[in-house]
Scaffold this motif. Structure first.
Motif, mmCIF file in Angstrom:
data_model
loop_
_atom_site.group_PDB
_atom_site.id
_atom_site.type_symbol
_atom_site.label_atom_id
_atom_site.label_comp_id
_atom_site.label_asym_id
_atom_site.label_seq_id
_atom_site.Cartn_x
_atom_site.Cartn_y
_atom_site.Cartn_z
ATOM 1 N N HIS A 96 0.816 -1.217 0.000
ATOM 2 C CA HIS A 96 0.000 0.000 0.000
ATOM 3 C C HIS A 96 0.846 1.261 0.000
ATOM 4 C CE1 HIS A 96 -3.762 -2.181 0.613
ATOM 5 N NE2 HIS A 96 -3.136 -2.915 1.508
ATOM 6 N N ASP A 97 1.979 1.239 0.678
ATOM 7 C CA ASP A 97 2.772 2.454 0.830
ATOM 8 C C ASP A 97 4.249 2.089 0.910
ATOM 9 O OD1 ASP A 97 3.369 5.276 1.675
ATOM 10 O OD2 ASP A 97 3.940 4.256 3.519
ATOM 11 N N TYR A 98 5.051 2.721 0.055
ATOM 12 C CA TYR A 98 6.492 2.468 0.075
ATOM 13 C C TYR A 98 7.241 3.795 0.074
ATOM 14 C CZ TYR A 98 11.205 1.192 -1.288
ATOM 15 O OH TYR A 98 12.570 1.066 -1.320
ATOM 16 N N VAL A 99 8.213 3.912 0.976
ATOM 17 C CA VAL A 99 9.062 5.102 1.055
ATOM 18 C C VAL A 99 10.512 4.646 1.128
ATOM 19 C CG1 VAL A 99 9.717 7.125 2.411
ATOM 20 C CG2 VAL A 99 7.306 6.472 2.233
ATOM 21 N N ALA A 100 11.354 5.252 0.303
ATOM 22 C CA ALA A 100 12.791 4.983 0.351
ATOM 23 C C ALA A 100 13.527 6.296 0.526
ATOM 24 C CB ALA A 100 13.257 4.280 -0.916
ATOM 25 N N ILE A 101 14.471 6.332 1.450
ATOM 26 C CA ILE A 101 15.316 7.503 1.689
ATOM 27 C C ILE A 101 16.761 7.099 1.436
ATOM 28 C CG2 ILE A 101 16.135 9.182 3.391
ATOM 29 C CD1 ILE A 101 13.485 8.800 4.856
ATOM 30 N N ILE A 102 17.461 7.887 0.639
ATOM 31 C CA ILE A 102 18.884 7.672 0.395
ATOM 32 C C ILE A 102 19.640 8.769 1.119
ATOM 33 C CG2 ILE A 102 20.680 7.360 -1.327
ATOM 34 C CD1 ILE A 102 18.432 5.321 -1.498
ATOM 35 N N GLN A 103 20.508 8.383 2.032
ATOM 36 C CA GLN A 103 21.282 9.351 2.817
ATOM 37 C C GLN A 103 22.743 9.288 2.389
ATOM 38 O OE1 GLN A 103 20.302 11.577 5.578
ATOM 39 N NE2 GLN A 103 22.288 12.334 4.849
ATOM 40 N N GLY A 120 28.837 12.796 4.296
ATOM 41 C CA GLY A 120 29.959 13.581 3.791
ATOM 42 C C GLY A 120 29.503 14.769 2.969
ATOM 43 N N GLU A 121 30.477 15.523 2.453
ATOM 44 C CA GLU A 121 30.173 16.754 1.722
ATOM 45 C C GLU A 121 29.917 16.526 0.239
ATOM 46 O OE1 GLU A 121 33.308 19.494 2.424
ATOM 47 O OE2 GLU A 121 32.918 19.663 4.588
ATOM 48 N N ARG A 122 30.419 15.434 -0.295
ATOM 49 C CA ARG A 122 30.246 15.197 -1.729
ATOM 50 C C ARG A 122 28.883 14.575 -1.997
ATOM 51 N NH1 ARG A 122 32.695 10.642 -5.573
ATOM 52 N NH2 ARG A 122 32.178 11.568 -7.593
ATOM 53 N N LEU A 123 28.068 15.250 -2.802
ATOM 54 C CA LEU A 123 26.726 14.779 -3.130
ATOM 55 C C LEU A 123 26.620 14.505 -4.626
ATOM 56 C CD1 LEU A 123 24.600 17.313 -1.045
ATOM 57 C CD2 LEU A 123 25.316 15.001 -0.395
ATOM 58 N N GLU A 127 13.199 13.513 -11.738
ATOM 59 C CA GLU A 127 14.334 13.873 -10.893
ATOM 60 C C GLU A 127 13.883 14.114 -9.458
ATOM 61 O OE1 GLU A 127 18.236 16.849 -10.950
ATOM 62 O OE2 GLU A 127 16.750 16.880 -12.578
ATOM 63 N N LEU A 128 14.691 13.675 -8.501
ATOM 64 C CA LEU A 128 14.418 13.843 -7.079
ATOM 65 C C LEU A 128 15.351 14.903 -6.499
ATOM 66 C CD1 LEU A 128 14.141 10.080 -6.039
ATOM 67 C CD2 LEU A 128 12.293 11.610 -6.742
ATOM 68 N N TRP A 129 14.832 15.671 -5.567
ATOM 69 C CA TRP A 129 15.614 16.743 -4.955
ATOM 70 C C TRP A 129 16.499 16.179 -3.855
ATOM 71 C CZ3 TRP A 129 16.532 21.690 -6.115
ATOM 72 C CH2 TRP A 129 17.112 22.509 -5.133
ATOM 73 N N ILE A 130 17.773 16.590 -3.848
ATOM 74 C CA ILE A 130 18.689 16.253 -2.753
ATOM 75 C C ILE A 130 18.748 17.450 -1.824
ATOM 76 C CG2 ILE A 130 21.022 15.572 -2.118
ATOM 77 C CD1 ILE A 130 21.342 14.385 -4.898
ATOM 78 N N GLY A 131 18.233 17.290 -0.609
ATOM 79 C CA GLY A 131 18.121 18.409 0.305
ATOM 80 C C GLY A 131 19.407 18.730 1.030
ATOM 81 N N THR A 132 19.359 19.744 1.883
ATOM 82 C CA THR A 132 20.534 20.173 2.628
ATOM 83 C C THR A 132 21.005 19.119 3.625
ATOM 84 O OG1 THR A 132 19.087 21.266 4.247
ATOM 85 C CG2 THR A 132 19.909 22.607 2.427
#
Length: 371
Positions: free
Chosen positions: A309-316, A319-322, A343-348
Motif C-alpha cells: 500500500h505504501d512504500y518510502v525509500a530515503i537515500i542518505q 559527507g560533503e560530496r553529493l 528527478e528527485l531533490w537532494i536536500g541540505t
C-alpha cells in the motif's frame, strides 16, 4: 504459472476441497466446475472473469489483490511523487513474468527461497515498507534500516522472510554498481527452526546503467546492495546471535531472527514475530543491515512480488560530496529497461526520497549520477 501457484497455495491453506469451493461460488451465482478449478491451480488454463477471482479471494480468505493482481502481472504503479511523476506502463512482452525474474539470478533465488517456510505468504498483507539506505562519505560502505508493517489475513502466521543481495551483479546492458533490493514472505506458526539456504518480497542489488543504477523485499520486497551479507562459505549456517552478525543483520526490533541462509551473494533470513498472528492482527518489524563493505554505488532498489500500500525509500549520502542528480525509477524485472519517474531533490541534509503508493509488483528504486 505464478497465478496457478498462488491459487494452489491459497486452496491448500484454506483446507477447502475443490467441491466446497465450487459450491460456495455457486451460492454467489458463479458457475465454475471442479475440473476448471483443478485446471486453474495446475496452470493448464486461467480465469477469464475477474469477478470469479475476486470471489475466490473472499472464499479462500486471502488479501484483496492476492490473486487478481496475478492475472495480468502489471508493472509497479505510483501515485504522484513530485511534479506528477508516475510509473510507466509495461512494455510488450513484459506481462506474465514469474516472481523470481525480479532477481538477477532467478535460479539461485528460487533455490535459496525455496528452502524457507513461506506457507503463509499469501495470507500476509503488506501495509507499508520504509527503507533508509546510508552510503558512507567515501561511497564504499552502506547500511540499511527497514521498517515494515504487516497485517495477517489468516490465522497462525508467525514470521516473515526477507531476502537481500549483498554483492554487485553485472547484467547485460548495465555497467554500473547498484544497491540491492528486498522481498518478503511469511511462514506459519510452528514452522521448524531449521531450513535451508535462503521473496517478496525479497531485497537485491543490480548494477546500474551508465550514469544510472540498478534495480529491490517482496514480494516482494527492497534495499540496495544493502542486503544482509554473509561469506559464501557461511551458507547453511543456522541462525542465532553469532550467525546473524556474520550475515550483516546488525539489529532487529519487535521480532527475533530465525534461520539465516546465504549463497552466492544472496542472503535470506526469517524474522519471527513476537506473537503468533490471527486474522486482522498487525505486526511491525524493524531491522538493520551492515555496514557492508562494497564498491561505490549508483542506485538502490526494492523488488515487490506482492502488492504494497505504501512504500518510502530515503537515500542518505554522508559527507560533503553529493550526487549531481538523483532519479526515481521502476522496472518490470531485473532484465527489463528502467523507466525513470523524474528527478528527485537532494536536500541540505544530503538525502533524497521517493514515496510511492499502491505498488502492485515489480521494481522501484532510486539512481544517482556523480559529477
Amino acid at each position: 504459472m505464478e497465478f496457478a501457484g498462488a491459487l494452489r497455495q491459497a486452496i491448500q491453506a484454506s483446507g477447502l476441497t475443490l467441491e466446497r469451493i465450487r459450491h460456495r461460488l455457486g451460492r454467489r451465482g458463479l458457475t465454475v466446475s471442479v475440473a476448471t478449478l483443478s485446471y486453474w491451480q495446475r496452470g493448464r488454463s486461467r480465469p477469464r472473469s475477474r469477478t470469479v477471482v475476486v470471489a475466490l479471494e473472499e472464499i479462500l480468505q486471502v488479501p484483496p489483490g492476492t490473486l487478481t493482481e496475478l492475472l495480468d502481472d502489471p508493472a509497479p504503479t505510483a501515485t504522484p511523487v513530485r511534479g506528477g511523476l508516475t510509473a510507466g506502463a509495461p512494455g510488450p512482452g513484459e506481462r506474465g513474468r514469474p516472481v523470481r525474474d525480479l532477481w538477477p539470478d532467478p535460479e539461485q533465488y528460487a533455490s535459496l527461497i525455496g528452502q524457507l517456510d513461506r506457507s503463509g505468504d499469501h495470507r500476509l498483507e503488506r501495509l507499508s515498507i520504509h527503507d533508509v539506505f546510508r552510503l558512507d562519505e567515501v561511497h564504499r560502505s552502506w547500511t540499511l534500516s527497514v521498517r515494515t508493517v504487516l497485517r495477517a489475513a489468516g490465522d497462525d502466521i508467525d514470521r516473515v522472510v526477507c531476502v537481500h543481495q549483498t554483492s554487485v551483479v553485472q547484467q547485460p546492458g548495465n555497467s554500473g554498481v547498484a544497491a540491492g533490493g528486498a522481498g518478503f514472505a511469511t511462514g506459519n506458526a510452528g514452522g521448524a527452526e531449521a531450513v535451508g539456504n535462503g521473496e517478496l518480497a525479497g531485497l537485491t542489488g543490480n548494477p546500474g546503467n551508465p550514469g544510472g543504477s540498478g534495480n529491490p523485499g517482496l514480494s516482494g520486497n527492497g534495499g540496495g546492495n544493502v542486503a544482509d551479507h554473509e561469506p559464501d562459505g557461511a551458507a547453511g549456517l543456522d541462525s542465532g546471535p553469532a550467525a546473524t552478525g556474520t550475515a550483516g543483520l546488525a539489529e532487529v526490533r519487535y521480532c527475533r531472527p530465525g534461520r539465516i541462509r546465504a549463497e552466492g551473494g544472496l542472503v535470506a533470513f526469517e524474522l519471527v514475530f513476537d506473537r503468533v498472528l490471527s486474522a486482522g492482527d498487525t505486526a511491525v518489524v524493524e531491522y538493520e543491515l551492515g555496514p557492508i563493505e562494497e564498491p561505490a554505488y549508483d542506485s538502490y532498489d526494492r523488488r515487490f512480488s506482492h502488492p504494497v500500500h505504501d512504500y518510502v525509500a530515503i537515500i542518505q549520502f554522508d559527507g560533503e560530496r553529493l550526487p549531481a542528480r538523483c532519479y526515481g525509477f521502476t522496472a518490470e524485472s531485473s532484465q527489463s529497461p528502467r523507466q525513470r519517474l523524474g528527478e528527485l531533490w537532494i536536500g541540505t541534509s544530503g538525502s533524497a526520497n521517493i514515496a510511492v503508493g499502491a505498488v502492485r509488483r515489480g521494481i522501484v528504486g532510486i539512481e544517482w549520477e556523480w559529477h
